[in-house]
Design a protein around this motif. Structure first.
Motif, PDB file in Angstrom:
ATOM      1  N   GLN A  78      11.659   3.671  15.300  1.00  0.00           N
ATOM      2  CA  GLN A  78      12.608   4.270  16.223  1.00  0.00           C
ATOM      3  C   GLN A  78      12.637   5.776  16.029  1.00  0.00           C
ATOM      4  OE1 GLN A  78      15.820   1.904  14.939  1.00  0.00           O
ATOM      5  NE2 GLN A  78      16.417   3.252  13.288  1.00  0.00           N
ATOM      6  N   GLY A  79      13.009   6.465  17.064  1.00  0.00           N
ATOM      7  CA  GLY A  79      13.151   7.910  16.972  1.00  0.00           C
ATOM      8  C   GLY A  79      11.813   8.615  16.880  1.00  0.00           C
ATOM      9  N   ARG A  80      11.876   9.864  16.481  1.00  0.00           N
ATOM     10  CA  ARG A  80      10.680  10.708  16.424  1.00  0.00           C
ATOM     11  C   ARG A  80       9.809  10.421  15.207  1.00  0.00           C
ATOM     12  NH1 ARG A  80      11.872  16.668  16.538  1.00  0.00           N
ATOM     13  NH2 ARG A  80       9.631  16.654  16.478  1.00  0.00           N
ATOM     14  N   LYS A  81      10.388   9.898  14.148  1.00  0.00           N
ATOM     15  CA  LYS A  81       9.638   9.690  12.908  1.00  0.00           C
ATOM     16  C   LYS A  81       8.996   8.314  12.897  1.00  0.00           C
ATOM     17  CE  LYS A  81      12.182  12.879  10.024  1.00  0.00           C
ATOM     18  NZ  LYS A  81      12.903  13.046   8.764  1.00  0.00           N
ATOM     19  N   LYS A  82       7.789   8.244  13.442  1.00  0.00           N
ATOM     20  CA  LYS A  82       7.055   6.983  13.441  1.00  0.00           C
ATOM     21  C   LYS A  82       6.493   6.751  12.045  1.00  0.00           C
ATOM     22  CE  LYS A  82       4.140   6.074  16.839  1.00  0.00           C
ATOM     23  NZ  LYS A  82       2.899   6.058  17.645  1.00  0.00           N
ATOM     24  N   GLU A  83       6.784   5.584  11.486  1.00  0.00           N
ATOM     25  CA  GLU A  83       6.264   5.238  10.169  1.00  0.00           C
ATOM     26  C   GLU A  83       4.994   4.414  10.319  1.00  0.00           C
ATOM     27  OE1 GLU A  83       9.418   3.341   7.913  1.00  0.00           O
ATOM     28  OE2 GLU A  83       9.826   5.269   6.962  1.00  0.00           O
ATOM     29  N   TYR A  84       4.097   4.589   9.355  1.00  0.00           N
ATOM     30  CA  TYR A  84       2.824   3.873   9.322  1.00  0.00           C
ATOM     31  C   TYR A  84       2.735   3.103   8.018  1.00  0.00           C
ATOM     32  CZ  TYR A  84       1.445   7.016  13.084  1.00  0.00           C
ATOM     33  OH  TYR A  84       1.388   7.705  14.274  1.00  0.00           O
ATOM     34  N   GLN A  85       1.882   2.089   8.031  1.00  0.00           N
ATOM     35  CA  GLN A  85       1.599   1.333   6.815  1.00  0.00           C
ATOM     36  C   GLN A  85       0.125   0.948   6.813  1.00  0.00           C
ATOM     37  OE1 GLN A  85       4.256  -1.978   7.107  1.00  0.00           O
ATOM     38  NE2 GLN A  85       3.183  -2.905   8.813  1.00  0.00           N
ATOM     39  N   ILE A  86      -0.394   0.705   5.629  1.00  0.00           N
ATOM     40  CA  ILE A  86      -1.793   0.302   5.491  1.00  0.00           C
ATOM     41  C   ILE A  86      -1.946  -1.144   5.973  1.00  0.00           C
ATOM     42  CG2 ILE A  86      -1.565  -0.505   3.110  1.00  0.00           C
ATOM     43  CD1 ILE A  86      -4.321   0.890   2.574  1.00  0.00           C
ATOM     44  N   THR A  87      -3.086  -1.449   6.566  1.00  0.00           N
ATOM     45  CA  THR A  87      -3.388  -2.810   7.023  1.00  0.00           C
ATOM     46  C   THR A  87      -4.316  -3.482   6.007  1.00  0.00           C
ATOM     47  OG1 THR A  87      -5.386  -2.134   8.199  1.00  0.00           O
ATOM     48  CG2 THR A  87      -3.295  -2.052   9.455  1.00  0.00           C
ATOM     49  N   PRO A  88      -4.565  -4.783   6.151  1.00  0.00           N
ATOM     50  CA  PRO A  88      -5.537  -5.436   5.258  1.00  0.00           C
ATOM     51  C   PRO A  88      -6.921  -4.769   5.310  1.00  0.00           C
ATOM     52  CG  PRO A  88      -4.192  -7.096   6.320  1.00  0.00           C
ATOM     53  CD  PRO A  88      -3.838  -5.773   6.975  1.00  0.00           C
ATOM     54  N   ALA A  89      -7.351  -4.333   6.478  1.00  0.00           N
ATOM     55  CA  ALA A  89      -8.648  -3.644   6.581  1.00  0.00           C
ATOM     56  C   ALA A  89      -8.609  -2.310   5.841  1.00  0.00           C
ATOM     57  CB  ALA A  89      -9.033  -3.441   8.041  1.00  0.00           C
ATOM     58  N   GLY A  90      -7.490  -1.606   5.925  1.00  0.00           N
ATOM     59  CA  GLY A  90      -7.338  -0.343   5.208  1.00  0.00           C
ATOM     60  C   GLY A  90      -7.294  -0.556   3.705  1.00  0.00           C
ATOM     61  N   LEU A  91      -6.646  -1.632   3.290  1.00  0.00           N
ATOM     62  CA  LEU A  91      -6.601  -1.973   1.868  1.00  0.00           C
ATOM     63  C   LEU A  91      -8.010  -2.240   1.345  1.00  0.00           C
ATOM     64  CD1 LEU A  91      -5.096  -2.653  -0.734  1.00  0.00           C
ATOM     65  CD2 LEU A  91      -4.742  -4.952   0.176  1.00  0.00           C
ATOM     66  N   GLU A  92      -8.800  -2.955   2.115  1.00  0.00           N
ATOM     67  CA  GLU A  92     -10.182  -3.235   1.703  1.00  0.00           C
ATOM     68  C   GLU A  92     -10.990  -1.944   1.624  1.00  0.00           C
ATOM     69  OE1 GLU A  92     -13.114  -5.022  -0.005  1.00  0.00           O
ATOM     70  OE2 GLU A  92     -11.217  -6.029   0.391  1.00  0.00           O
ATOM     71  N   ALA A  93     -10.799  -1.035   2.589  1.00  0.00           N
ATOM     72  CA  ALA A  93     -11.496   0.259   2.560  1.00  0.00           C
ATOM     73  C   ALA A  93     -11.104   1.051   1.316  1.00  0.00           C
ATOM     74  CB  ALA A  93     -11.199   1.055   3.826  1.00  0.00           C
ATOM     75  N   ALA A  94      -9.813   1.043   0.965  1.00  0.00           N
ATOM     76  CA  ALA A  94      -9.345   1.763  -0.222  1.00  0.00           C
ATOM     77  C   ALA A  94      -9.916   1.145  -1.495  1.00  0.00           C
ATOM     78  CB  ALA A  94      -7.818   1.768  -0.268  1.00  0.00           C
ATOM     79  N   LYS A  95      -9.952  -0.182  -1.573  1.00  0.00           N
ATOM     80  CA  LYS A  95     -10.519  -0.854  -2.751  1.00  0.00           C
ATOM     81  C   LYS A  95     -12.010  -0.561  -2.890  1.00  0.00           C
ATOM     82  CE  LYS A  95      -7.331  -4.758  -3.100  1.00  0.00           C
ATOM     83  NZ  LYS A  95      -7.232  -6.229  -2.979  1.00  0.00           N
ATOM     84  N   THR A  96     -12.717  -0.555  -1.764  1.00  0.00           N
ATOM     85  CA  THR A  96     -14.145  -0.241  -1.787  1.00  0.00           C
ATOM     86  C   THR A  96     -14.373   1.175  -2.287  1.00  0.00           C
ATOM     87  OG1 THR A  96     -14.610  -1.792   0.000  1.00  0.00           O
ATOM     88  CG2 THR A  96     -16.228  -0.041  -0.341  1.00  0.00           C
TER      89      THR A  96
ATOM     90  N   TRP B  95      -7.196   0.640  10.167  1.00  0.00           N
ATOM     91  CA  TRP B  95      -6.921   0.764   8.735  1.00  0.00           C
ATOM     92  C   TRP B  95      -5.447   1.004   8.447  1.00  0.00           C
ATOM     93  CZ3 TRP B  95     -11.468   4.148   6.480  1.00  0.00           C
ATOM     94  CH2 TRP B  95     -12.665   3.437   6.639  1.00  0.00           C
ATOM     95  N   ILE B  96      -4.725   1.541   9.424  1.00  0.00           N
ATOM     96  CA  ILE B  96      -3.285   1.708   9.315  1.00  0.00           C
ATOM     97  C   ILE B  96      -2.678   1.267  10.640  1.00  0.00           C
ATOM     98  CG2 ILE B  96      -3.455   3.618   7.665  1.00  0.00           C
ATOM     99  CD1 ILE B  96      -2.616   5.513   9.963  1.00  0.00           C
ATOM    100  N   ALA B  97      -1.378   1.018  10.622  1.00  0.00           N
ATOM    101  CA  ALA B  97      -0.688   0.614  11.845  1.00  0.00           C
ATOM    102  C   ALA B  97       0.740   1.142  11.804  1.00  0.00           C
ATOM    103  CB  ALA B  97      -0.671  -0.907  11.978  1.00  0.00           C
ATOM    104  N   PRO B  98       1.292   1.432  12.974  1.00  0.00           N
ATOM    105  CA  PRO B  98       2.703   1.801  12.998  1.00  0.00           C
ATOM    106  C   PRO B  98       3.551   0.625  12.516  1.00  0.00           C
ATOM    107  CG  PRO B  98       1.645   2.288  15.110  1.00  0.00           C
ATOM    108  CD  PRO B  98       0.675   1.487  14.300  1.00  0.00           C
ATOM    109  N   CYS B  99       4.614   0.922  11.820  1.00  0.00           N
ATOM    110  CA  CYS B  99       5.526  -0.126  11.364  1.00  0.00           C
ATOM    111  C   CYS B  99       6.253  -0.698  12.575  1.00  0.00           C
ATOM    112  CB  CYS B  99       6.536   0.436  10.374  1.00  0.00           C
ATOM    113  SG  CYS B  99       5.805   0.924   8.810  1.00  0.00           S
ATOM    114  N   PRO B 100       6.427  -2.009  12.574  1.00  0.00           N
ATOM    115  CA  PRO B 100       7.174  -2.609  13.677  1.00  0.00           C
ATOM    116  C   PRO B 100       8.623  -2.119  13.685  1.00  0.00           C
ATOM    117  CG  PRO B 100       6.489  -4.287  12.066  1.00  0.00           C
ATOM    118  CD  PRO B 100       5.986  -2.964  11.594  1.00  0.00           C
ATOM    119  N   GLY B 101       9.162  -2.006  14.884  1.00  0.00           N
ATOM    120  CA  GLY B 101      10.561  -1.617  15.016  1.00  0.00           C
ATOM    121  C   GLY B 101      10.817  -0.156  14.775  1.00  0.00           C
TER     122      GLY B 101
END
Length: 109
Positions: free
Chosen positions: A69-87, A61-67
């Motif tokens: 770096q460092g200690r602060k890993k960023e995440y973003q919603i995936t298409p499956a996560g978007l569908e779960a949120a819409k549902t 439902w979420i995935a780490p952002c590509p690229g």
């Protein structure tokens, strides 16, 4: 996490994490977003948040952002996560409509 994928019912924390990740964010920024958007009603500890991020990543439902770096890993919603949120949004709208139909004529007195 006790999210019911089949019925669409998500925990409030899961729903807010998905909402937070419409914009890529690192964990601390997710915690700040949730606390701000709920007026302080929900405040996540680091252990709760990072456990949830791992679970949502495992669900796809979420995935780490590509690229990242460092200690602060960023995440973003995936298409499956978007569908779960819409549902979940549709489920909450139906719940609210039912409650308003039943309670709509009641006064606050």
């Amino acid at each position: 996490m006790r999210d019911n994928v089949k019925g669409g019912a998500l925990t409030e924390v899961t729903f807010f994490i998905l909402l937070a990740l419409f914009t890529p964010r690192h964990g601390y920024a997710v915690m700040q977003f949730i606390e701000k958007e709920t007026g302080g009603r929900l405040a996540l500890g680091a252990g709760t948040l990072y456990g949830a991020l791992n679970t949502l990543t495992d669900k796809g439902w979420i995935a780490p952002c590509p690229g990242g770096q460092g200690r602060k890993k960023e995440y973003q919603i995936t298409p499956a996560g978007l569908e779960a949120a819409k549902t979940e949004l549709r489920r909450l709208q139906a719940l609210t409509a039912t409650a308003e139909r039943i309670l709509g004529g009641m006064s606050d007195d």
